[in-house]
Design a protein around this motif. Structure first.
Motif, PDB file in Angstrom:
ATOM      1  N   LYS A 238      -3.674 -29.682 -40.449  1.00 28.60           N
ATOM      2  CA  LYS A 238      -3.078 -30.496 -39.040  1.00 28.60           C
ATOM      3  C   LYS A 238      -1.479 -30.039 -39.224  1.00 28.60           C
ATOM      4  O   LYS A 238      -0.732 -30.207 -40.235  1.00 28.60           O
ATOM      5  CB  LYS A 238      -3.197 -31.747 -38.927  1.00 28.60           C
ATOM      6  CG  LYS A 238      -4.767 -31.753 -38.620  1.00 28.60           C
ATOM      7  CD  LYS A 238      -5.013 -33.554 -38.373  1.00 28.60           C
ATOM      8  CE  LYS A 238      -6.444 -33.733 -37.917  1.00 28.60           C
ATOM      9  NZ  LYS A 238      -6.690 -35.121 -37.825  1.00 28.60           N
TER      10      LYS A 238
ATOM     11  N   GLU B  63      -6.171 -24.398 -31.386  1.00 32.08           N
ATOM     12  CA  GLU B  63      -7.617 -24.065 -31.740  1.00 32.08           C
ATOM     13  C   GLU B  63      -7.874 -22.756 -30.951  1.00 32.08           C
ATOM     14  O   GLU B  63      -8.877 -22.002 -31.502  1.00 32.08           O
ATOM     15  CB  GLU B  63      -8.699 -25.021 -31.009  1.00 32.08           C
ATOM     16  CG  GLU B  63     -10.045 -24.735 -31.063  1.00 32.08           C
ATOM     17  CD  GLU B  63     -11.126 -25.814 -30.602  1.00 32.08           C
ATOM     18  OE1 GLU B  63     -12.169 -25.426 -30.539  1.00 32.08           O
ATOM     19  OE2 GLU B  63     -10.674 -26.881 -30.206  1.00 32.08           O
TER      20      GLU B  63
ATOM     21  N   ARG C 244     -16.572 -29.885 -29.475  1.00 31.55           N
ATOM     22  CA  ARG C 244     -15.843 -30.092 -30.746  1.00 31.55           C
ATOM     23  C   ARG C 244     -14.574 -30.999 -30.129  1.00 31.55           C
ATOM     24  O   ARG C 244     -14.393 -31.903 -30.825  1.00 31.55           O
ATOM     25  CB  ARG C 244     -15.146 -28.932 -31.112  1.00 31.55           C
ATOM     26  CG  ARG C 244     -16.024 -28.325 -32.141  1.00 31.55           C
ATOM     27  CD  ARG C 244     -15.391 -27.379 -33.421  1.00 31.55           C
ATOM     28  NE  ARG C 244     -14.611 -26.475 -32.447  1.00 31.55           N
ATOM     29  CZ  ARG C 244     -15.004 -25.000 -32.099  1.00 31.55           C
ATOM     30  NH1 ARG C 244     -16.109 -24.763 -32.569  1.00 31.55           N
ATOM     31  NH2 ARG C 244     -14.121 -24.380 -31.715  1.00 31.55           N
TER      32      ARG C 244
ATOM     33  N   ARG D 112     -14.077 -34.955 -31.415  1.00 32.42           N
ATOM     34  CA  ARG D 112     -12.921 -35.188 -32.106  1.00 32.42           C
ATOM     35  C   ARG D 112     -12.355 -36.446 -31.493  1.00 32.42           C
ATOM     36  O   ARG D 112     -11.925 -37.451 -32.221  1.00 32.42           O
ATOM     37  CB  ARG D 112     -11.743 -34.272 -32.252  1.00 32.42           C
ATOM     38  CG  ARG D 112     -12.144 -33.092 -33.079  1.00 32.42           C
ATOM     39  CD  ARG D 112     -10.936 -32.184 -33.259  1.00 32.42           C
ATOM     40  NE  ARG D 112     -10.290 -31.677 -32.073  1.00 32.42           N
ATOM     41  CZ  ARG D 112     -10.373 -30.492 -31.675  1.00 32.42           C
ATOM     42  NH1 ARG D 112     -11.376 -29.848 -32.347  1.00 32.42           N
ATOM     43  NH2 ARG D 112     -10.060 -30.039 -30.584  1.00 32.42           N
ATOM     44  N   ARG D 113     -12.304 -36.814 -30.034  1.00 31.80           N
ATOM     45  CA  ARG D 113     -11.678 -37.813 -29.404  1.00 31.80           C
ATOM     46  C   ARG D 113     -12.712 -39.068 -29.740  1.00 31.80           C
ATOM     47  O   ARG D 113     -12.277 -40.005 -29.808  1.00 31.80           O
ATOM     48  CB  ARG D 113     -11.862 -37.622 -27.819  1.00 31.80           C
ATOM     49  CG  ARG D 113     -10.997 -36.361 -27.441  1.00 31.80           C
ATOM     50  CD  ARG D 113      -9.611 -36.709 -27.315  1.00 31.80           C
ATOM     51  NE  ARG D 113      -8.954 -37.057 -28.503  1.00 31.80           N
ATOM     52  CZ  ARG D 113      -8.578 -35.573 -29.330  1.00 31.80           C
ATOM     53  NH1 ARG D 113      -8.890 -34.485 -28.829  1.00 31.80           N
ATOM     54  NH2 ARG D 113      -7.898 -35.484 -30.499  1.00 31.80           N
TER      55      ARG D 113
ATOM     56  N   LEU E 110     -14.631 -39.573 -32.286  1.00 27.50           N
ATOM     57  CA  LEU E 110     -14.414 -40.028 -33.698  1.00 27.50           C
ATOM     58  C   LEU E 110     -13.108 -40.842 -33.891  1.00 27.50           C
ATOM     59  O   LEU E 110     -12.995 -41.753 -34.767  1.00 27.50           O
ATOM     60  CB  LEU E 110     -14.289 -38.801 -34.814  1.00 27.50           C
ATOM     61  CG  LEU E 110     -15.755 -38.002 -35.074  1.00 27.50           C
ATOM     62  CD1 LEU E 110     -15.720 -36.825 -35.770  1.00 27.50           C
ATOM     63  CD2 LEU E 110     -16.694 -39.177 -35.677  1.00 27.50           C
ATOM     64  N   ARG E 111     -12.046 -40.399 -33.254  1.00 28.03           N
ATOM     65  CA  ARG E 111     -10.693 -40.970 -33.180  1.00 28.03           C
ATOM     66  C   ARG E 111     -10.498 -42.411 -32.317  1.00 28.03           C
ATOM     67  O   ARG E 111     -10.262 -43.298 -32.931  1.00 28.03           O
ATOM     68  CB  ARG E 111      -9.568 -40.221 -32.581  1.00 28.03           C
ATOM     69  CG  ARG E 111      -8.493 -40.644 -32.655  1.00 28.03           C
ATOM     70  CD  ARG E 111      -7.329 -39.825 -32.444  1.00 28.03           C
ATOM     71  NE  ARG E 111      -5.951 -40.280 -32.723  1.00 28.03           N
ATOM     72  CZ  ARG E 111      -5.142 -40.419 -31.892  1.00 28.03           C
ATOM     73  NH1 ARG E 111      -5.571 -40.266 -30.685  1.00 28.03           N
ATOM     74  NH2 ARG E 111      -3.992 -40.956 -32.120  1.00 28.03           N
TER      75      ARG E 111
END
Length: 128
Positions: A36, A89, A100, A104-105, A107-108
């Motif tokens: 990142k 990406e 994806r 990701r959103r 999981l955050r």
């Protein structure tokens, strides 16, 4: 009049080389995606100012009105960061995956969004 490029080479947003079968150049047994990007202090500072403005407006501090300005600034910064991530990406994989992106959103956002209601329901600890 036409413009002729002076340098040769691939376009800036060229897709990365793919392995036979169309798989991206990373995955099981291959190096992972690039790390990142580092946190940017300028953007973190702007986010902090935006949140501080909202908190002070809600606290009723004199001469601080219009907490919506902080909210608007926070949304603009978030949009910039999300768009930057999507462009990285696209540069890295040659495509975008909404699956994806939303994973990701989730999981955050979902862990703290679950913790806050649970902590609220539990209430403060007994002092007795």
């Amino acid at each position: 009049m036409t413009h002729t490029p002076t340098t040769a080479g691939p376009p800036r947003h060229a897709a990365p080389a793919r392995r036979p079968g169309g798989s991206p150049p990373y995955g099981p047994g291959r190096p992972g995606p690039p790390p990142k990007p580092p946190l940017r202090p300028d953007i973190q500072g702007l986010r902090g100012l935006a949140v501080t403005h909202v908190v002070l407006a809600h606290a009723g501090v004199p001469y601080i009105a219009g907490g919506y300005v902080g909210v608007d600034a926070f949304f603009v910064i978030s949009g910039f960061l999300i768009t930057s991530g999507l462009l990285r990406e696209a540069d890295r994989t040659g495509s975008l995956s909404l699956r994806r992106f939303y994973a990701r959103r989730a999981l955050r956002i979902l862990p703290p969004a679950t913790l806050v209601p649970l902590a609220t329901i539990a209430g403060p600890p007994d002092s007795g």
